[in-house]
Design a protein around this motif. Sequence first.
Motif, PDB file in Angstrom:
ATOM      1  N   VAL A 192      16.879   9.299   8.357  1.00  0.00           N
ATOM      2  CA  VAL A 192      16.446   9.355   9.752  1.00  0.00           C
ATOM      3  C   VAL A 192      14.986   8.927   9.798  1.00  0.00           C
ATOM      4  CG1 VAL A 192      16.233  10.769  11.813  1.00  0.00           C
ATOM      5  CG2 VAL A 192      18.039  11.263  10.142  1.00  0.00           C
ATOM      6  N   MET A 193      14.705   7.853  10.526  1.00  0.00           N
ATOM      7  CA  MET A 193      13.356   7.296  10.561  1.00  0.00           C
ATOM      8  C   MET A 193      12.713   7.472  11.924  1.00  0.00           C
ATOM      9  SD  MET A 193      13.715   3.797   8.308  1.00  0.00           S
ATOM     10  CE  MET A 193      11.925   3.639   8.328  1.00  0.00           C
ATOM     11  N   ASP A 194      11.406   7.648  11.904  1.00  0.00           N
ATOM     12  CA  ASP A 194      10.628   7.778  13.138  1.00  0.00           C
ATOM     13  C   ASP A 194       9.216   7.273  12.864  1.00  0.00           C
ATOM     14  OD1 ASP A 194      10.160   8.543  15.849  1.00  0.00           O
ATOM     15  OD2 ASP A 194       9.079  10.312  15.100  1.00  0.00           O
ATOM     16  N   HIS A 195       8.808   6.223  13.596  1.00  0.00           N
ATOM     17  CA  HIS A 195       7.475   5.622  13.439  1.00  0.00           C
ATOM     18  C   HIS A 195       7.177   5.253  11.989  1.00  0.00           C
ATOM     19  CE1 HIS A 195       7.077   7.698  17.372  1.00  0.00           C
ATOM     20  NE2 HIS A 195       6.302   6.658  17.653  1.00  0.00           N
ATOM     21  N   GLY A 196       8.142   4.648  11.335  1.00  0.00           N
ATOM     22  CA  GLY A 196       7.932   4.143   9.994  1.00  0.00           C
ATOM     23  C   GLY A 196       7.976   5.176   8.893  1.00  0.00           C
ATOM     24  N   GLU A 197       8.422   6.373   9.202  1.00  0.00           N
ATOM     25  CA  GLU A 197       8.497   7.419   8.188  1.00  0.00           C
ATOM     26  C   GLU A 197       9.899   8.012   8.154  1.00  0.00           C
ATOM     27  OE1 GLU A 197       5.573  10.324   9.109  1.00  0.00           O
ATOM     28  OE2 GLU A 197       3.860   8.992   8.742  1.00  0.00           O
ATOM     29  N   ILE A 198      10.308   8.462   6.964  1.00  0.00           N
ATOM     30  CA  ILE A 198      11.593   9.143   6.814  1.00  0.00           C
ATOM     31  C   ILE A 198      11.355  10.629   7.087  1.00  0.00           C
ATOM     32  CG2 ILE A 198      13.454   9.709   5.220  1.00  0.00           C
ATOM     33  CD1 ILE A 198      12.777   7.138   3.707  1.00  0.00           C
ATOM     34  N   ILE A 199      11.959  11.115   8.158  1.00  0.00           N
ATOM     35  CA  ILE A 199      11.716  12.507   8.542  1.00  0.00           C
ATOM     36  C   ILE A 199      12.876  13.429   8.150  1.00  0.00           C
ATOM     37  CG2 ILE A 199      10.152  11.882  10.421  1.00  0.00           C
ATOM     38  CD1 ILE A 199      12.456  12.244  12.377  1.00  0.00           C
ATOM     39  N   GLU A 250       1.796  -8.100  12.310  1.00  0.00           N
ATOM     40  CA  GLU A 250       0.557  -8.836  12.534  1.00  0.00           C
ATOM     41  C   GLU A 250      -0.540  -7.860  12.955  1.00  0.00           C
ATOM     42  OE1 GLU A 250       0.666 -10.500  16.977  1.00  0.00           O
ATOM     43  OE2 GLU A 250       2.220 -11.414  15.707  1.00  0.00           O
ATOM     44  N   GLY A 251      -1.750  -8.212  12.608  1.00  0.00           N
ATOM     45  CA  GLY A 251      -2.883  -7.387  13.000  1.00  0.00           C
ATOM     46  C   GLY A 251      -2.857  -6.003  12.375  1.00  0.00           C
ATOM     47  N   ASP A 252      -3.291  -5.035  13.179  1.00  0.00           N
ATOM     48  CA  ASP A 252      -3.406  -3.655  12.710  1.00  0.00           C
ATOM     49  C   ASP A 252      -2.255  -2.772  13.172  1.00  0.00           C
ATOM     50  OD1 ASP A 252      -5.840  -4.286  11.530  1.00  0.00           O
ATOM     51  OD2 ASP A 252      -6.948  -3.901  13.392  1.00  0.00           O
ATOM     52  N   GLU A 253      -1.203  -3.387  13.732  1.00  0.00           N
ATOM     53  CA  GLU A 253      -0.066  -2.603  14.202  1.00  0.00           C
ATOM     54  C   GLU A 253       0.866  -2.310  13.027  1.00  0.00           C
ATOM     55  OE1 GLU A 253       1.791  -4.618  17.427  1.00  0.00           O
ATOM     56  OE2 GLU A 253      -0.057  -4.808  18.591  1.00  0.00           O
ATOM     57  N   ILE A 254       0.562  -1.237  12.321  1.00  0.00           N
ATOM     58  CA  ILE A 254       1.309  -0.900  11.109  1.00  0.00           C
ATOM     59  C   ILE A 254       2.676  -0.323  11.481  1.00  0.00           C
ATOM     60  CG2 ILE A 254       1.345   0.553   9.051  1.00  0.00           C
ATOM     61  CD1 ILE A 254      -1.678   0.371   8.977  1.00  0.00           C
ATOM     62  N   VAL A 255       3.713  -0.894  10.897  1.00  0.00           N
ATOM     63  CA  VAL A 255       5.085  -0.466  11.163  1.00  0.00           C
ATOM     64  C   VAL A 255       5.536   0.557  10.122  1.00  0.00           C
ATOM     65  CG1 VAL A 255       7.478  -1.236  11.426  1.00  0.00           C
ATOM     66  CG2 VAL A 255       5.598  -2.694  12.225  1.00  0.00           C
ATOM     67  N   GLU A 312       6.145 -10.476   4.352  1.00  0.00           N
ATOM     68  CA  GLU A 312       5.232 -10.040   3.309  1.00  0.00           C
ATOM     69  C   GLU A 312       4.641  -8.686   3.680  1.00  0.00           C
ATOM     70  OE1 GLU A 312       4.116  -9.765   0.115  1.00  0.00           O
ATOM     71  OE2 GLU A 312       3.959 -11.957   0.148  1.00  0.00           O
ATOM     72  N   PHE A 313       4.647  -7.758   2.738  1.00  0.00           N
ATOM     73  CA  PHE A 313       3.996  -6.461   2.988  1.00  0.00           C
ATOM     74  C   PHE A 313       2.550  -6.549   2.522  1.00  0.00           C
ATOM     75  CE2 PHE A 313       6.493  -6.408  -0.899  1.00  0.00           C
ATOM     76  CZ  PHE A 313       5.588  -5.988  -1.876  1.00  0.00           C
ATOM     77  N   GLN A 314       1.725  -5.658   3.071  1.00  0.00           N
ATOM     78  CA  GLN A 314       0.292  -5.760   2.838  1.00  0.00           C
ATOM     79  C   GLN A 314      -0.199  -4.920   1.654  1.00  0.00           C
ATOM     80  OE1 GLN A 314       1.552  -5.404   6.201  1.00  0.00           O
ATOM     81  NE2 GLN A 314       1.366  -7.640   6.185  1.00  0.00           N
ATOM     82  N   ASP A 315       0.497  -3.843   1.333  1.00  0.00           N
ATOM     83  CA  ASP A 315       0.038  -2.977   0.248  1.00  0.00           C
ATOM     84  C   ASP A 315       1.231  -2.252  -0.361  1.00  0.00           C
ATOM     85  OD1 ASP A 315      -1.741  -1.824  -1.462  1.00  0.00           O
ATOM     86  OD2 ASP A 315      -2.494  -0.311  -0.052  1.00  0.00           O
ATOM     87  N   GLY A 316       1.047  -1.737  -1.556  1.00  0.00           N
ATOM     88  CA  GLY A 316       2.109  -1.010  -2.228  1.00  0.00           C
ATOM     89  C   GLY A 316       3.019  -1.922  -3.028  1.00  0.00           C
ATOM     90  N   GLU A 317       4.192  -1.417  -3.374  1.00  0.00           N
ATOM     91  CA  GLU A 317       5.131  -2.160  -4.198  1.00  0.00           C
ATOM     92  C   GLU A 317       6.553  -2.037  -3.651  1.00  0.00           C
ATOM     93  OE1 GLU A 317       3.974  -2.097  -8.763  1.00  0.00           O
ATOM     94  OE2 GLU A 317       4.011  -0.055  -7.949  1.00  0.00           O
ATOM     95  N   LEU A 318       7.326  -3.081  -3.905  1.00  0.00           N
ATOM     96  CA  LEU A 318       8.763  -3.065  -3.636  1.00  0.00           C
ATOM     97  C   LEU A 318       9.442  -3.575  -4.899  1.00  0.00           C
ATOM     98  CD1 LEU A 318      11.328  -2.820  -2.024  1.00  0.00           C
ATOM     99  CD2 LEU A 318      10.800  -4.980  -0.874  1.00  0.00           C
ATOM    100  N   LEU A 319      10.210  -2.701  -5.539  1.00  0.00           N
ATOM    101  CA  LEU A 319      10.834  -3.021  -6.821  1.00  0.00           C
ATOM    102  C   LEU A 319      12.333  -3.197  -6.666  1.00  0.00           C
ATOM    103  CD1 LEU A 319       8.986  -0.397  -9.080  1.00  0.00           C
ATOM    104  CD2 LEU A 319       8.258  -2.726  -8.497  1.00  0.00           C
ATOM    105  N   ILE A 320      12.862  -4.225  -7.300  1.00  0.00           N
ATOM    106  CA  ILE A 320      14.298  -4.485  -7.356  1.00  0.00           C
ATOM    107  C   ILE A 320      14.714  -4.413  -8.827  1.00  0.00           C
ATOM    108  CG2 ILE A 320      16.152  -6.084  -6.812  1.00  0.00           C
ATOM    109  CD1 ILE A 320      14.693  -5.050  -4.338  1.00  0.00           C
ATOM    110  N   ASP A 321      15.562  -3.458  -9.139  1.00  0.00           N
ATOM    111  CA  ASP A 321      15.933  -3.201 -10.544  1.00  0.00           C
ATOM    112  C   ASP A 321      14.696  -3.009 -11.412  1.00  0.00           C
ATOM    113  OD1 ASP A 321      18.541  -3.382  -9.846  1.00  0.00           O
ATOM    114  OD2 ASP A 321      19.023  -5.138 -11.056  1.00  0.00           O
ATOM    115  N   GLY A 322      13.675  -2.344 -10.842  1.00  0.00           N
ATOM    116  CA  GLY A 322      12.456  -2.052 -11.579  1.00  0.00           C
ATOM    117  C   GLY A 322      11.476  -3.203 -11.681  1.00  0.00           C
ATOM    118  N   GLY A 374      12.256   0.869  17.247  1.00  0.00           N
ATOM    119  CA  GLY A 374      10.869   0.845  16.797  1.00  0.00           C
ATOM    120  C   GLY A 374      10.571   1.809  15.676  1.00  0.00           C
ATOM    121  N   ALA A 375      11.602   2.448  15.132  1.00  0.00           N
ATOM    122  CA  ALA A 375      11.385   3.433  14.066  1.00  0.00           C
ATOM    123  C   ALA A 375      11.066   2.761  12.730  1.00  0.00           C
ATOM    124  CB  ALA A 375      12.620   4.323  13.920  1.00  0.00           C
TER     125      ALA A 375
END
Length: 604
Positions: free
Chosen positions: A557-564, A361-366, A402-412, A387-388
């Motif tokens: 390995v995830m940290d703040h929404g990114e794969i590090i 919700e809001g601007d708290e991007i996960v 629901e995601f706000q931007d980008g794409e999520l593909l299942i079997d293309g 929280g990662a």
Amino acid sequence: MGFILDGLDTESYDRTYSDRRLVRRIVGYFRPYTRHMILVAVMLVLNSAAGSGGPILVSSAIDLIGENDSTRFILLLAGGVLLMGAARWGFNYIRQWFSAQVVGNVVLDLRKDVFEATIAHDLSFYDEHPSGKIVSRVTSDTQDFSNVATLVMDLLSQVILVLILAGWLFAIDVRLTLLLLGMTPFAVAIALSFRRIARRVTRRARRVTAKINAQIQESISGIMIAKGFRQERAIYDTFAANNRQGYQINVRRGLTLNTIFPIMGLASGVGVAALAYGAGLATRTGLSRGDWYLYMQAVGFFWWPIMNISSFWSQFQDGLSAAERVFALIDAEPRVIQEGNEPVEELTGRIEFRHLTFAYEGDEIVLPDFTLAIPARQTVALVGHTGAGKSSVARLISRFYEFQDGELLIDGRDIRQLDLQTYRQEIGVVPQEPFLFSGSVAENIRYGQPDAEDGAVCEAAERISEGEWLAALPDGLETDVGERGANLSMGQRQLVALARVLLKDPAIFILDEATASVDPFTEMQIQEGLEAVMSDRTAIVIAHRLSTVKNADRILVMDHGEIIEEGTHEELMAQGGHYAELYNTYFRHQSLEYIETVGAYAAS
């Protein structure tokens, strides 16, 4: 009054409907029962005719009593009045019978619609709104909605009675009847002046009821924790405060709704006096005693319906407030929106995130600009601090949010284009705390496949740790799990949940491993069950067990929404980076080397 309304904020999905819009929507629920309503209307007319026939008969008899006072005449008069009363009772009984059926069916339909809308909402809806308040709308408000229907029936009865009496009175004396009718605008104006305040106080009464229901449900659900921390008194004090608030609001509501009748009664008294004076003058110009009696009776028979009709909108607000809350829940906009309805055939389980952005919700991007590709039938373990973003990845794949931007593909294919119901048939989810429904173990395993035969259920259960866990159940697969699975241990609940997924046989398996401690034997059974479930399907595991992490094809390995970091257990340990730190913090104590070292140290 501010202290009374503390904590009664509206829900984000609440909206205000006009009376006209609400009435039009309510009528829509009655439309399928038009034939029943016509029969009710006929009974209303006949009932009103019989009700007005009694006074008319007595009025005529008063004029004739001096000319014919024989016993036969009196008996005929008494029989006529009795017949009118019996007919009115019969017509009213038939009306009530069919009215009850119509009202019951309407409430049934409304409750179906609101419950269907409720379970269709995505998980973000339940994250934001307390379940107790939602339950209150589905149960209490839909039941109170029936008051609207009852008021409509009563209103129609009163209107018909007024029309019949008015027609008869016009035939007797036009001037007196006009005097009687001339009082009605004042009654209507008085009653309608209560409309807005009636809607406001009834809406607040609904909100406080929902607040109390939510607090009671939460208290009962968390009673074990409350007792463990000796907080029973705190729970009671909170309930007492809410209950007191409910008392204050409902007293105010009762006073508001009940004030109208004393005021209308006062106006009625003025009307009676005016009509008595006018009728008295009319007797000098030929008005008979019977007609005078009829007019004075008409004050009661006429003014009371007018009072009900006039006060209808004020009383109607109680039912409209309930209907408004129910319709608001039905009309709440979903956040998960499917742009298509493409059929989902058997999936291979290939998953791809493309520059996806997600915030609860809001601007708290996960998940900011998240990209990830998971080949079909690969087991991926997600690790990282709280929280990662691990659970967010799993929930998006399940299409719970629901995601706000980008794409999520299942079997293309874009997940937003898929038929959601058939897609979720290909998803198997075991949450951190497996939820079991009241019933037997077999019924819970069959939950995702209601038509599965007993043999298939038994086979799925026996594939988990070769069925050894069933021996610990008192009645095997017929063991009653209790409310929320309370009769089973946490480990046994996990095993039931795994068997449930195995029977469903999905293409994608999502596991949020529980952190609850289990004994080593149950730990082994769970691990064997995981191996059976994850075999030959795409698996995303939010890992808390070392065995699951080490057996994964790939560790992210995830940290703040990114794969590090990503790789196998050995590769990541060799890097000595963030994963090695997590291993030493969370997983190292589960390793055989650590256990042997601690054992040797204790022995020395």
